[in-house]
Design a protein around this motif. Structure first.
Motif, PDB file in Angstrom:
ATOM      1  N   MET A  61      47.142  20.778  52.117  1.00 34.78           N
ATOM      2  CA  MET A  61      46.123  21.178  51.754  1.00 34.78           C
ATOM      3  C   MET A  61      46.425  21.903  50.557  1.00 34.78           C
ATOM      4  O   MET A  61      45.803  21.704  49.223  1.00 34.78           O
ATOM      5  N   ARG A  62      47.392  22.725  50.249  1.00 33.57           N
ATOM      6  CA  ARG A  62      47.728  23.169  49.116  1.00 33.57           C
ATOM      7  C   ARG A  62      48.360  22.149  48.278  1.00 33.57           C
ATOM      8  O   ARG A  62      47.844  22.036  46.801  1.00 33.57           O
ATOM      9  N   ASN A  63      49.051  21.184  48.472  1.00 33.26           N
ATOM     10  CA  ASN A  63      49.641  20.019  47.567  1.00 33.26           C
ATOM     11  C   ASN A  63      48.508  19.241  47.104  1.00 33.26           C
ATOM     12  O   ASN A  63      48.767  18.711  46.037  1.00 33.26           O
ATOM     13  N   ASN A  64      47.551  19.013  47.949  1.00 29.85           N
ATOM     14  CA  ASN A  64      46.402  18.407  47.586  1.00 29.85           C
ATOM     15  C   ASN A  64      45.202  19.162  46.854  1.00 29.85           C
ATOM     16  O   ASN A  64      44.140  18.552  46.423  1.00 29.85           O
ATOM     17  N   LYS A  65      45.549  19.984  46.758  1.00 29.97           N
ATOM     18  CA  LYS A  65      44.481  21.290  45.808  1.00 29.97           C
ATOM     19  C   LYS A  65      43.244  21.421  46.804  1.00 29.97           C
ATOM     20  O   LYS A  65      42.048  21.383  45.995  1.00 29.97           O
ATOM     21  N   ILE A  66      43.218  21.372  48.120  1.00 27.83           N
ATOM     22  CA  ILE A  66      42.113  21.556  48.931  1.00 27.83           C
ATOM     23  C   ILE A  66      41.973  23.004  49.228  1.00 27.83           C
ATOM     24  O   ILE A  66      42.842  23.668  49.685  1.00 27.83           O
ATOM     25  N   PRO A  67      41.079  23.621  48.898  1.00 22.57           N
ATOM     26  CA  PRO A  67      40.718  25.256  49.193  1.00 22.57           C
ATOM     27  C   PRO A  67      40.815  25.424  50.721  1.00 22.57           C
ATOM     28  O   PRO A  67      40.133  24.792  51.495  1.00 22.57           O
ATOM     29  N   LEU A  68      41.573  26.700  51.230  1.00 20.37           N
ATOM     30  CA  LEU A  68      41.577  26.855  52.360  1.00 20.37           C
ATOM     31  C   LEU A  68      40.193  27.885  52.753  1.00 20.37           C
ATOM     32  O   LEU A  68      39.676  28.567  51.934  1.00 20.37           O
ATOM     33  N   THR A  69      40.004  27.756  54.057  1.00 20.22           N
ATOM     34  CA  THR A  69      38.610  28.416  54.455  1.00 20.22           C
ATOM     35  C   THR A  69      39.199  29.488  55.292  1.00 20.22           C
ATOM     36  O   THR A  69      40.288  29.449  55.642  1.00 20.22           O
ATOM     37  N   VAL A  70      38.334  30.405  55.725  1.00 19.62           N
ATOM     38  CA  VAL A  70      38.682  31.377  56.516  1.00 19.62           C
ATOM     39  C   VAL A  70      39.239  31.000  58.071  1.00 19.62           C
ATOM     40  O   VAL A  70      40.215  31.366  58.447  1.00 19.62           O
ATOM     41  N   LEU A  71      38.605  29.735  58.440  1.00 16.05           N
ATOM     42  CA  LEU A  71      39.096  29.024  59.619  1.00 16.05           C
ATOM     43  C   LEU A  71      40.539  28.580  59.241  1.00 16.05           C
ATOM     44  O   LEU A  71      41.378  28.603  60.527  1.00 16.05           O
ATOM     45  N   SER A  72      40.485  27.982  58.387  1.00 19.95           N
ATOM     46  CA  SER A  72      42.008  27.398  58.202  1.00 19.95           C
ATOM     47  C   SER A  72      43.073  28.986  57.914  1.00 19.95           C
ATOM     48  O   SER A  72      44.332  28.445  58.732  1.00 19.95           O
ATOM     49  N   TYR A  73      42.781  29.762  57.566  1.00 14.43           N
ATOM     50  CA  TYR A  73      43.917  30.989  57.541  1.00 14.43           C
ATOM     51  C   TYR A  73      43.980  31.483  59.186  1.00 14.43           C
ATOM     52  O   TYR A  73      44.999  31.757  59.389  1.00 14.43           O
ATOM     53  N   ASN A  74      43.008  31.534  59.600  1.00 11.19           N
ATOM     54  CA  ASN A  74      42.881  32.059  61.135  1.00 11.19           C
ATOM     55  C   ASN A  74      43.706  30.935  61.844  1.00 11.19           C
ATOM     56  O   ASN A  74      44.547  31.651  62.855  1.00 11.19           O
ATOM     57  N   LEU A  75      43.626  29.865  61.976  1.00 12.72           N
ATOM     58  CA  LEU A  75      44.128  28.847  62.661  1.00 12.72           C
ATOM     59  C   LEU A  75      45.574  28.876  62.440  1.00 12.72           C
ATOM     60  O   LEU A  75      46.610  28.974  63.211  1.00 12.72           O
ATOM     61  N   CYS A  76      46.127  29.127  61.115  1.00  7.96           N
ATOM     62  CA  CYS A  76      47.469  29.244  60.604  1.00  7.96           C
ATOM     63  C   CYS A  76      47.914  30.606  61.183  1.00  7.96           C
ATOM     64  O   CYS A  76      49.098  30.539  61.635  1.00  7.96           O
ATOM     65  N   MET A  77      47.203  31.782  61.041  1.00  4.15           N
ATOM     66  CA  MET A  77      47.765  32.921  61.768  1.00  4.15           C
ATOM     67  C   MET A  77      48.036  32.724  63.285  1.00  4.15           C
ATOM     68  O   MET A  77      49.031  33.384  63.750  1.00  4.15           O
ATOM     69  N   ASN A  78      47.023  32.058  63.899  1.00  4.78           N
ATOM     70  CA  ASN A  78      47.274  31.809  65.261  1.00  4.78           C
ATOM     71  C   ASN A  78      48.313  31.059  65.757  1.00  4.78           C
ATOM     72  O   ASN A  78      49.251  31.257  66.725  1.00  4.78           O
ATOM     73  N   ALA A  79      48.861  30.108  64.905  1.00  9.71           N
ATOM     74  CA  ALA A  79      49.693  29.178  65.146  1.00  9.71           C
ATOM     75  C   ALA A  79      51.189  29.829  64.830  1.00  9.71           C
ATOM     76  O   ALA A  79      52.107  29.990  65.840  1.00  9.71           O
ATOM     77  N   TYR A  80      51.314  30.793  63.969  1.00 15.06           N
ATOM     78  CA  TYR A  80      52.601  31.591  63.656  1.00 15.06           C
ATOM     79  C   TYR A  80      52.522  32.378  64.896  1.00 15.06           C
ATOM     80  O   TYR A  80      53.781  32.504  65.259  1.00 15.06           O
ATOM     81  N   ALA A  81      51.543  33.020  65.358  1.00 11.45           N
ATOM     82  CA  ALA A  81      51.572  33.945  66.586  1.00 11.45           C
ATOM     83  C   ALA A  81      52.323  33.171  67.720  1.00 11.45           C
ATOM     84  O   ALA A  81      52.996  33.868  68.409  1.00 11.45           O
ATOM     85  N   LYS A  82      51.663  32.161  68.011  1.00 10.62           N
ATOM     86  CA  LYS A  82      52.157  31.447  69.058  1.00 10.62           C
ATOM     87  C   LYS A  82      53.947  31.109  69.140  1.00 10.62           C
ATOM     88  O   LYS A  82      54.304  30.762  69.790  1.00 10.62           O
ATOM     89  N   LEU A  83      54.456  30.752  67.831  1.00  7.42           N
ATOM     90  CA  LEU A  83      55.620  30.760  67.469  1.00  7.42           C
ATOM     91  C   LEU A  83      56.470  31.994  67.307  1.00  7.42           C
ATOM     92  O   LEU A  83      57.768  32.057  66.929  1.00  7.42           O
ATOM     93  N   SER A  84      55.638  33.140  67.595  1.00  4.42           N
ATOM     94  CA  SER A  84      56.370  34.607  67.723  1.00  4.42           C
ATOM     95  C   SER A  84      56.800  34.792  66.369  1.00  4.42           C
ATOM     96  O   SER A  84      57.882  35.480  66.068  1.00  4.42           O
ATOM     97  N   ALA A  85      56.209  34.452  65.063  1.00  8.75           N
ATOM     98  CA  ALA A  85      56.657  34.704  63.741  1.00  8.75           C
ATOM     99  C   ALA A  85      55.524  35.510  63.211  1.00  8.75           C
ATOM    100  O   ALA A  85      54.847  35.279  62.404  1.00  8.75           O
ATOM    101  N   ILE A  86      55.645  36.911  63.730  1.00  7.35           N
ATOM    102  CA  ILE A  86      54.668  38.010  63.139  1.00  7.35           C
ATOM    103  C   ILE A  86      54.928  38.217  61.704  1.00  7.35           C
ATOM    104  O   ILE A  86      53.658  38.382  61.102  1.00  7.35           O
ATOM    105  N   ALA A  87      56.047  38.014  61.115  1.00  3.15           N
ATOM    106  CA  ALA A  87      56.108  38.337  59.685  1.00  3.15           C
ATOM    107  C   ALA A  87      55.410  37.076  58.928  1.00  3.15           C
ATOM    108  O   ALA A  87      54.817  37.528  57.951  1.00  3.15           O
ATOM    109  N   SER A  88      55.564  36.072  59.373  1.00  2.00           N
ATOM    110  CA  SER A  88      54.640  34.796  58.749  1.00  2.00           C
ATOM    111  C   SER A  88      53.228  35.090  59.135  1.00  2.00           C
ATOM    112  O   SER A  88      52.557  34.627  57.881  1.00  2.00           O
ATOM    113  N   VAL A  89      52.798  35.783  60.009  1.00  2.00           N
ATOM    114  CA  VAL A  89      51.399  36.012  60.354  1.00  2.00           C
ATOM    115  C   VAL A  89      50.890  36.854  59.093  1.00  2.00           C
ATOM    116  O   VAL A  89      49.910  36.576  58.604  1.00  2.00           O
TER     117      VAL A  89
END
Length: 358
Positions: free
Chosen positions: A189-217
């Motif tokens: 999305m960033r490479n294609n200059k597509i704006p992130l939505t609230v849902l985009s950020y929340n999904l990414c946060m949850n994905a990092y949480a599943k990977l136990s990467a709290i710092a990335s969250v």
């Protein structure tokens, strides 16, 4: 015997008379279609009879009826209307109509026919409108291979111009436990200059949480806060709190919930009860009761489901005295007795050996 009508009844009669006199022919057509039973007479037959009687119909009017049918899960009748529209030489379907029809096809006839319909769409605008329901169909089926192939095809045609398709892909990866692919979608999305939505950020946060990467969250959350195009609401902070809770970071979870409280609406109680549930998980009884009192500041009568929610939380916290007080409050205010509310207390009494109270 003559007499005067009560004022309220007179006003009501005048309002009804005004509505009936102002109702348009299209409203009558809509009412006739909405009264159809499924299975039964087709919507196609109703519309054709209507036209044969000399009435006119337009694409916007039929579209509104179709959307209402979809919302009511009347997929067969919605598809019948859209199919009839496409057969009429004097009606021109818009790209939005093609998207609605493809969604209806998925519900009624399945993905194979939807794929064939999509392939026969000739213009770019119609494909752009129809690609989201098609991709969503793959997400529902958990069909990663076809979803990825569609995204690649759409990218080659230059049709991915909004964040919604990317969000669907992230939902698919979350549902299929491919958490590591979610940050890659964000990067695309960033490479294609597509704006992130609230849902985009929340999904990414949850994905990092599943990977136990709290710092990335936390990095993603900070990026979201600094993104001028999105607004951080109570839902995102609730998501962050939940991530901290699962990671055992209680203080950070409480801080996130405290910030979430500041974002709560005074027009809707939904957020209050999400946070109440989380405070219950943290065993913060005082915060639970404080938010319950705050929720009463929202206009409107408190529904029985909210009382039931509070009773479940208090039972979980082991405070049956407070639960009984709130139950009495509900009993004194309810218009219709909901046995589910009383069952919460009855279940607690039985589990705690308080048979005399049950």
């Amino acid at each position: 015997m003559t007499g005067r009508w009560p004022i309220a009844r007179l006003i009501r009669w005048r309002q009804m008379s005004s509505l009936s006199s102002s109702s348009s022919p299209v409203d009558k057509l809509k009412s006739e279609i909405l009264r159809l039973k499924n299975p039964g007479r087709s919507a196609t037959a109703v519309i054709q009879d209507w036209v044969d009687q000399g009435h006119k119909v337009s694409v916007p009017e039929l579209r509104r009826i179709s959307i209402q049918l979809l919302k009511s899960k009347r997929f067969n009748h919605a598809l019948q209307i859209l199919t009839w529209m496409e057969t009429q030489s004097n009606l021109r379907l818009s790209p939005v109509d093609h998207g609605i029809r493809l969604e209806s096809i998925i519900k009624v006839n399945g993905m194979l026919e939807a794929e064939q319909y999509f392939e026969h769409l000739s213009d770019t605008a119609s494909r752009k409108a129809a690609c989201l329901p098609l991709l969503h169909g793959y997400v529902v089926e958990r069909n990663i291979e076809k979803a990825e192939a569609l995204m690649q095809k759409l990218g080659g045609l230059g049709l991915i111009v909004s964040p919604h398709l990317y969000n669907e892909m992230m939902k698919l990866y979350m549902a299929t436990v491919q958490f590591g692919k979610v940050p890659l979608v964000i990067q695309q999305m960033r490479n294609n200059k597509i704006p992130l939505t609230v849902l985009s950020y929340n999904l990414c946060m949850n994905a990092y949480a599943k990977l136990s990467a709290i710092a990335s969250v936390e990095i993603v959350y900070k990026e979201m806060v600094n993104d001028e195009n999105v607004q951080v609401g109570w839902s995102t902070l609730s998501t962050l709190a939940n991530i901290y809770m699962k990671a055992g970071l209680v203080d950070k979870a409480k801080f996130a919930l405290s910030n979430a409280e500041e974002k709560l609406s005074n027009c809707n109680r939904l957020g209050y009860f999400f946070l109440i549930t989380q405070y219950t998980s943290l065993k913060c009884k005082e915060d639970v009761l404080r938010l319950w009192r705050a929720s009463k500041g929202v206009a409107g009568r408190i529904p029985s489901t909210n009382y039931m929610h509070m009773l479940l939380c208090l039972v979980k916290l082991g405070d049956l005295v407070e639960a009984e007080r709130i139950f009495r409050e509900w009993e004194s205010n309810c218009f219709r007795y909901d046995v589910r509310v009383s069952n919460v207390l009855l279940g607690a009494y039985m589990r705690n050996g308080m048979v005399d109270k049950s």
